[in-house]
Design a protein around this motif. Structure first.
Motif, short mmCIF file in Angstrom:
data_model
loop_
_atom_site.label_atom_id
_atom_site.label_comp_id
_atom_site.label_asym_id
_atom_site.label_seq_id
_atom_site.Cartn_x
_atom_site.Cartn_y
_atom_site.Cartn_z
N ILE A 448 -2.53 -1.97 12.66
CA ILE A 448 -1.92 -1.76 11.34
C ILE A 448 -0.75 -0.78 11.46
CG2 ILE A 448 -2.31 -0.75 9.05
CD1 ILE A 448 -5.12 -2.00 9.14
N ALA A 449 -0.98 0.34 12.18
CA ALA A 449 0.07 1.36 12.33
C ALA A 449 1.30 0.73 13.02
CB ALA A 449 -0.46 2.54 13.14
N GLU A 450 1.06 -0.07 14.06
CA GLU A 450 2.16 -0.71 14.79
C GLU A 450 2.89 -1.73 13.89
OE1 GLU A 450 3.75 -0.12 17.31
OE2 GLU A 450 4.83 -2.00 17.67
N GLY A 451 2.10 -2.47 13.09
CA GLY A 451 2.68 -3.46 12.17
C GLY A 451 3.60 -2.77 11.16
N TRP A 452 3.18 -1.62 10.63
CA TRP A 452 4.00 -0.89 9.66
C TRP A 452 5.27 -0.39 10.31
CZ3 TRP A 452 -0.32 2.68 7.24
CH2 TRP A 452 -1.13 1.89 6.40
N ARG A 453 5.11 0.11 11.56
CA ARG A 453 6.29 0.63 12.27
C ARG A 453 7.34 -0.48 12.43
NH1 ARG A 453 8.76 0.67 16.42
NH2 ARG A 453 7.42 -0.79 17.56
N GLU A 454 6.86 -1.64 12.84
CA GLU A 454 7.78 -2.78 13.04
C GLU A 454 8.40 -3.22 11.72
OE1 GLU A 454 7.27 -6.30 15.38
OE2 GLU A 454 5.64 -5.29 16.46
N MET A 455 7.57 -3.22 10.66
CA MET A 455 8.09 -3.63 9.35
C MET A 455 9.24 -2.71 8.95
SD MET A 455 4.70 -4.39 7.16
CE MET A 455 5.07 -5.52 5.86
N GLU A 456 9.03 -1.40 9.12
CA GLU A 456 10.07 -0.43 8.74
C GLU A 456 11.33 -0.64 9.56
OE1 GLU A 456 8.89 3.05 6.21
OE2 GLU A 456 8.68 3.70 8.28
N GLU A 457 11.10 -0.89 10.85
CA GLU A 457 12.23 -1.09 11.75
C GLU A 457 13.07 -2.29 11.32
OE1 GLU A 457 11.19 -0.02 15.93
OE2 GLU A 457 11.97 -2.06 16.23
N ARG A 458 12.39 -3.29 10.73
CA ARG A 458 13.12 -4.51 10.36
C ARG A 458 13.42 -4.58 8.86
NH1 ARG A 458 11.28 -9.39 14.14
NH2 ARG A 458 13.03 -10.31 13.05
N GLY A 459 13.47 -3.42 8.25
CA GLY A 459 14.04 -3.36 6.90
C GLY A 459 13.06 -3.47 5.75
N VAL A 460 11.74 -3.49 6.03
CA VAL A 460 10.78 -3.54 4.93
C VAL A 460 10.52 -2.11 4.46
CG1 VAL A 460 8.46 -4.26 4.23
CG2 VAL A 460 9.67 -5.55 5.99
N GLU A 461 10.67 -1.83 3.17
CA GLU A 461 10.45 -0.48 2.67
C GLU A 461 8.99 -0.28 2.30
OE1 GLU A 461 12.72 1.44 -0.62
OE2 GLU A 461 14.39 0.58 0.56
N LEU A 462 8.36 0.69 2.95
CA LEU A 462 6.94 0.94 2.65
C LEU A 462 6.81 2.19 1.79
CD1 LEU A 462 5.42 0.31 6.18
CD2 LEU A 462 5.15 -1.12 4.19
N SER A 463 6.03 2.11 0.74
CA SER A 463 5.83 3.27 -0.14
C SER A 463 4.41 3.79 0.06
CB SER A 463 5.96 2.87 -1.60
OG SER A 463 7.16 2.19 -1.81
N SER A 464 4.22 5.07 -0.25
CA SER A 464 2.86 5.62 -0.21
C SER A 464 2.72 6.63 -1.35
CB SER A 464 2.58 6.27 1.13
OG SER A 464 3.44 7.36 1.33
N THR A 465 1.48 7.02 -1.63
CA THR A 465 1.20 7.83 -2.82
C THR A 465 2.01 9.12 -2.84
OG1 THR A 465 -1.05 7.06 -2.46
CG2 THR A 465 -0.72 8.63 -4.26
N TYR A 466 2.06 9.83 -1.70
CA TYR A 466 2.69 11.15 -1.69
C TYR A 466 4.03 11.12 -0.96
CZ TYR A 466 -1.99 12.38 -3.11
OH TYR A 466 -3.17 12.42 -3.77
N GLY A 467 5.05 10.61 -1.62
CA GLY A 467 6.42 10.81 -1.13
C GLY A 467 6.94 9.86 -0.06
N GLY A 468 6.24 8.79 0.25
CA GLY A 468 6.81 7.80 1.17
C GLY A 468 6.29 7.96 2.57
N ILE A 469 6.11 6.84 3.24
CA ILE A 469 5.44 6.81 4.54
C ILE A 469 6.25 7.54 5.62
CG2 ILE A 469 6.36 4.58 5.26
CD1 ILE A 469 3.58 3.86 6.23
N SER A 470 7.60 7.58 5.47
CA SER A 470 8.40 8.22 6.51
C SER A 470 8.18 9.74 6.56
CB SER A 470 9.88 7.90 6.30
OG SER A 470 10.23 8.27 4.99
N LYS A 471 7.67 10.31 5.45
CA LYS A 471 7.39 11.78 5.45
C LYS A 471 6.05 12.08 6.13
CE LYS A 471 10.11 13.14 1.59
NZ LYS A 471 10.13 12.83 0.19
N GLY A 472 5.32 11.07 6.50
CA GLY A 472 3.99 11.29 7.09
C GLY A 472 2.93 10.89 6.11
N LEU A 473 1.79 10.51 6.65
CA LEU A 473 0.69 10.04 5.80
C LEU A 473 -0.38 11.10 5.69
CD1 LEU A 473 0.07 6.47 7.15
CD2 LEU A 473 0.46 7.06 4.77
#
Ligand SMILES: Cc1ncc(COP(=O)(O)O)c(C=O)c1O
Length: 485
Positions: A448-473
Motif C-alpha cells: 500500500i505504501a509503495e502504491g501511494w508513493r507511485e501514485m503521487e509520483e504520477r500525479g495523483v493527489e492524496l489527501s489525509s486527515t491532518y494536512g496531507g500525506i506529503s507532511k507525513g502520516l
C-alpha cells in the motif's frame, strides 16, 4: 399547489420595491457587481417565503411535489449536499454504540457519521473487478451472511450507484434486511437522475430502501450543494429525521439553492420523460461513435454482456468510465491530456481510468468533442502502468485509532517511506471520489505504501486527515514499547 415557482416569486419580490431591514447584508443592493445576479434573488425567511425547518408554505409545497414525483413518503430539500442528509439520516436510525453494516466503499461522510454517533461499523467488502479495478455491486447474499454473523446490527448503509456508476440490487438487499427487521439507507448521491425514463435504471426510492439520499447537483440541472433526502420505508421515522436535519443543516438555508431545487423538480414534472428520452438518444449516438476503439475501453455506457459474472448487478449508462491502461496511460495522465489538448475536464481519474460524467444538459456537440478526443488518444504511445492497490487489513477499531485518548498509546507522525507496517491513525483518500483508501485502525502494508508513493509520483493527489500525506502520516504507537501497533 403553488402555481408560481420559488424562483419566479423571488424575482418578482426583488422588483417589488420592498425595503429590506433584515438579512442578508448585501440588501439586494450590493456594491460588488459580481454579486448582482445572485443577490437579486437572495432573501431570508421573510413573510411569504416559508421556513425550511418547519415548512408550511411554498417550500412545503415544493417538497410535496418532490415526494410525489419520486414516490417517497416524504422528501426534504437539502442545501448542505448529501453530506448533511447522510449525517442526519444515520443519526435518525441509530443510537450511540449501535452496530452498523456499511459497505467499505462508502463516502467519507458515512465514516464521519459513525464517528459522530459513536457507532460500531461492520464492513462489507464489495468485490473488486480485475479488469477495471473498481468495486462491484453489493451482493444480497453477502449482506445476509454478515447480518447472521452480527445479529446486533441496527442499520445498513451502502452506495448505489457508486461514483463509477455501479448499481446494486436494492430490492433484494432491502428484502433481506427487512426480513431481519433492519432498515436500509442508500447513499444515492450519484443517482438522482435514475427512474425518470426506461432508458435508465430505476432508483432506490421505489426499490424498497427506507431512506435515500441524493445529490441533485451531481446529475441533474441544479446548483452545487443542492440535494434531497427521501423517507420511503416504514422503518424510517420522518419526524426524527426532521429533527436531525435541524442539527446538521444550516439554519440559514439559501433561497437561491432552494429555488434551484424547486425549479429542477418542476422541470422534471413537466418534461422529465422527454428530456431523458432525448438524452438517451444522444448517448446511443455517442456509443456508436466510440465503437471500434480498441486501446481505450469504454465501460458503463455500453454493456458487454459479462457484467453479472464480473460482479456488476447493474450500470448507470450516464457514466463513461474510460479505461486507459491498454493505451499505456494512467487515469491522471488521461485526465491531463484531455484537459491540455482538448479542453475537456473529466470528473475524476484514478489508477487506470478516468470518469466522464454526462447529464441531460450535455449537447450533441459536447459528445462529438469527447468522441474526437478519445479517438485521438487511442493512438498515443505507451508508458508504464500503475499497480492496483490492495485492500488494507484491520488493526484497531476505528474509534480507538481515531480518538486521542487511547490508553497507553500515542499518535506519532511518520514519513510515507517509513509507514509500511504501521497502523494508521488517519484517513487517506483521493478527492474525488472521497472513498477512504485507509481508515484509522487499518494497517499500511508495504504494498500500500509503495502504491501511494507511485501514485503521487504520477500525479495523483492524496489527501489525509491532518494536512496531507506529503507532511507525513500519523500512526498509532504503543508508548510503553515504542512500537507501532
Ligand atoms: C458516494 C457519495 N456520497 C456522498 C457524497 C457527498 O455528497 P455532497 O457533495 O452532495 O455532500 C459524495 C460526494 O462526492 C459521494 O461521492
Amino acid at each position: 399547489m403553488e402555481m408560481v415557482s420559488l424562483a419566479e416569486k423571488l424575482l418578482q419580490y426583488g422588483q417589488s420595491g420592498a425595503c429590506p431591514m433584515h438579512m442578508p447584508g448585501h440588501k439586494r443592493n450590493s456594491p460588488f457587481s459580481w454579486m448582482e445576479p445572485f443577490a437579486r434573488m437572495d432573501v431570508t425567511e421573510i413573510d411569504g417565503f416559508d421556513n425550511l425547518h418547519g415548512a408550511e408554505g411554498i417550500l412545503k409545497d415544493g417538497m410535496e411535489r418532490m415526494a410525489l414525483l419520486w414516490g417517497s413518503r416524504r422528501s426534504f430539500f437539502l442545501v448542505n449536499g448529501s453530506t448533511c442528509g447522510i449525517l442526519a439520516g444515520i443519526r435518525s436510525l441509530t443510537r450511540p454504540g449501535d452496530e452498523i453494516l456499511m459497505a467499505r466503499n462508502c463516502h467519507k461522510s458515512v465514516y464521519h457519521a459513525v464517528e459522530v454517533n459513536q457507532l460500531k461499523p461492520v464492513y462489507l467488502m464489495p468485490g473488486v473487478d480485475g479488469e477495471t479495478g473498481i468495486a462491484g455491486s453489493i451482493r444480497p447474499e453477502a449482506v445476509e451472511a454478515l447480518i447472521k454473523a452480527h445479529p446486533k446490527i441496527r442499520l445498513a448503509v451502502l452506495t448505489s450507484p457508486t461514483y463509477e456508476g455501479v448499481i446494486s440490487d436494492i430490492a433484494s438487499i432491502s428484502a433481506v434486511l427487512h426480513r431481519n427487521g433492519i432498515p436500509l439507507m442508500v447513499d444515492e448521491a450519484h443517482g438522482a437522475h435514475l427512474g425518470f425514463s426506461s432508458r435508465f435504471p430505476g432508483g432506490a426510492v421505489r426499490a424498497g430502501a427506507d431512506v435515500v439520499v441524493q445529490s441533485l447537483h451531481k446529475t441533474l440541472p441544479s446548483l452545487t450543494q443542492t440535494a434531497a433526502v427521501h423517507v420511503c420505508g416504514e422503518r424510517a421515522d420522518e419526524e426524527a429525521l426532521a429533527r436531525e436535519l435541524s442539527i446538521f443543516e444550516t439554519s440559514s438555508p439559501s433561497y437561491l439553492l432552494m429555488a434551484s431545487i424547486d425549479s429542477c423538480v418542476r422541470l422534471l414534472e413537466e418534461q422529465g420523460e422527454e428530456l431523458f428520452e432525448a438524452y438517451g438518444k444522444r448517448l446511443d449516438r455517442l456509443d456508436q461513435r466510440l465503437s471500434g476503439l480498441s486501446r481505450i475501453d469504454i465501460w458503463g455506457l455500453r454493456q458487454r454482456g459479462d457484467e453479472r459474472e464480473r460482479g456488476f448487478w447493474g450500470w448507470d449508462r450516464s457514466k463513461l468510465l474510460i479505461g486507459c491502461r491498454k493505451a499505456g496511460m494512467t487515469g491522471p495522465e488521461l485526465m491531463k491530456r484531455m484537459r491540455g489538448r482538448y479542453q475537456i475536464e473529466l470528473e475524476m481519474a484514478l489508477g487506470g481510468y478516468g470518469l466522464a460524467m454526462t447529464s441531460l444538459c450535455d449537447t450533441e456537440e459536447a459528445f462529438d468533442r469527447l468522441a474526437e478526443a478519445l479517438w485521438a488518444l487511442e493512438r498515443l504511445p505507451s508508458e508504464g502502468i500503475l499497480p492496483a492497490i490492495e485492500r488494507p487489513a484491520a488493526g484497531l477499531p476505528l474509534r480507538e485509532a481515531f480518538s486521542w485518548e487511547v490508553k497507553g498509546k500515542a499518535k506519532t507522525p511518520i514519513a510515507l517511506k517509513s509507514a509500511a507496517g504501521r497502523t494508521s491513525a488517519e484517513y487517506v483518500w483521493c478527492y474525488p471520489p472521497g472513498i477512504p483508501m485507509i481508515v484509522p485502525g487499518e494497517v499500511i502494508s508495504p504494498e500500500i505504501a509503495e502504491g501511494w508513493r507511485e501514485m503521487e509520483e504520477r500525479g495523483v493527489e492524496l489527501s489525509s486527515t491532518y494536512g496531507g500525506i506529503s507532511k507525513g502520516l500519523l500512526y498509532v504507537t504503543d508508548e510503553r514499547e515504542g512500537n507501532s501497533c
